[in-house]
Design an enzyme around this catalytic site. Structure first.
Site, short mmCIF file in Angstrom:
data_model
loop_
_atom_site.label_atom_id
_atom_site.label_comp_id
_atom_site.label_asym_id
_atom_site.label_seq_id
_atom_site.Cartn_x
_atom_site.Cartn_y
_atom_site.Cartn_z
N ARG A 1 5.84 22.63 34.56
CA ARG A 1 6.60 22.61 35.31
C ARG A 1 6.23 23.05 36.52
O ARG A 1 7.17 23.38 37.63
CB ARG A 1 7.82 24.49 34.52
CG ARG A 1 8.96 23.83 33.58
CD ARG A 1 9.62 23.80 33.01
NE ARG A 1 10.71 25.01 34.10
CZ ARG A 1 11.61 26.02 33.62
NH1 ARG A 1 11.50 26.60 32.61
NH2 ARG A 1 12.10 25.94 34.57
N CYS B 1 8.95 34.02 36.09
CA CYS B 1 9.33 32.76 35.46
C CYS B 1 9.72 31.90 36.03
O CYS B 1 10.44 31.53 37.42
CB CYS B 1 9.75 33.02 34.12
SG CYS B 1 10.83 34.55 33.23
#
Length: 279
Positions: free
Chosen positions: A179, A237
């Site tokens: 990611r 995050c």
């Protein structure tokens, strides 16, 4: 200042007999928001109160926020009252993902001066230790004590923007490498990472059993990894949840850490979309 961090299952089992101990079950699943309560109802630690992470540890998402913005101070103060938390409470939070979710509750509570720790290994560690499981819903006893809630360790989007000019801190991304590298984005509308960020997946803090690696090992790993970087760090995050896991791990390892960019990539991705629409 180092923050209190972890407690093990046997230690918690002893504490459960004390009246001022409050246990919060923070199990949460990003792709199924009803599953947390369902798992709680199948069995949980005695006395544990179920926490709806999406609604009780966050406010509603808007067009300009990340997926889990912090709740308003007055709202969260009332939530602490409803959970029965006061100045003398000892709080333990847990999940079933190695602390990935519970760390968000820990980070929010500890800023209020609350004595709070994360159960190392979470519910799986509790089960592995052969400790009792309850099917009865934990009953919160509301208290009059009211916290003056503040989130001094929350970094906002503007501070991240300004940092491109001032270079006051280094961003650390807790997501998986795929990611971070923009190779497998299935949640947010844009793939990639904030320019200049470095990647330390929160899962690197855990062993194969989902418990934290020994503090000494984490200290070496983090110290070696951070030694050549900036002296100030801000953790992020996808939506300001698992970033807290890195903050927790660092404090457990004896390294000070506090700051989280709560909007995280989910907010930054929206910023990128807006910029594209006006270009």
């Amino acid at each position: 200042m180092l923050l209190k961090s972890l407690i093990d299952a046997n230690e918690l089992n002893v504490l459960l007999e004390q009246e001022n101990v409050i246990v919060l079950d923070c199990r949460f699943y990003l792709t199924n928001h009803s599953k947390g309560l369902s798992e709680y109802q199948k069995g949980h630690i005695p006395k544990a109160i179920f926490v709806d992470v999406h609604h009780q540890l966050a406010s509603p998402e808007t067009e300009v926020t990340g997926r889990h913005p912090l709740p308003e101070s007055v709202v969260f103060s009332k939530q602490l009252q409803d959970w029965g938390i006061h100045s003398e409470s000892q709080v333990v939070v847990y999940d079933d993902m190695g602390g990935a979710i519970a760390a968000r509750a820990w980070w929010m509570l500890i800023q209020q001066g609350i004595d709070v720790r994360v159960l190392n290994g979470g519910f799986p560690a509790w089960l592995k230790a052969g400790l009792p499981v309850s099917l009865e819903n934990g009953l919160a006893k509301s208290v009059d004590y009211q916290f003056e809630v503040d989130f001094p360790w929350a970094v906002n989007e503007q501070a991240v923007v300004e940092n491109f000019e001032t270079d006051q801190f280094q961003l650390v991304d807790a997501r998986t490498p795929d990611r971070f590298n923009g190779e497998n984005e299935t949640i947010d509308p844009v793939a990639g990472h904030i320019p200049g960020a470095i990647n330390r997946p929160f899962s690197d803090n855990l062993d194969a059993d989902g418990c934290f690696k020994p503090a000494e090992q984490l200290h070496v790993e983090w110290q070696d990894w951070l030694s050549s970087k900036s002296s100030d760090y801000v953790y992020y995050c996808g939506s300001g949840v698992t970033a807290c896991h890195n903050v927790l791990a660092l404090n457990y390892a004896g390294i000070e850490a506090h700051l989280v960019y709560v909007g995280s990539w989910s907010q930054w991705a929206k910023r990128m979309l807006r910029a594209t629409s006006f270009s």
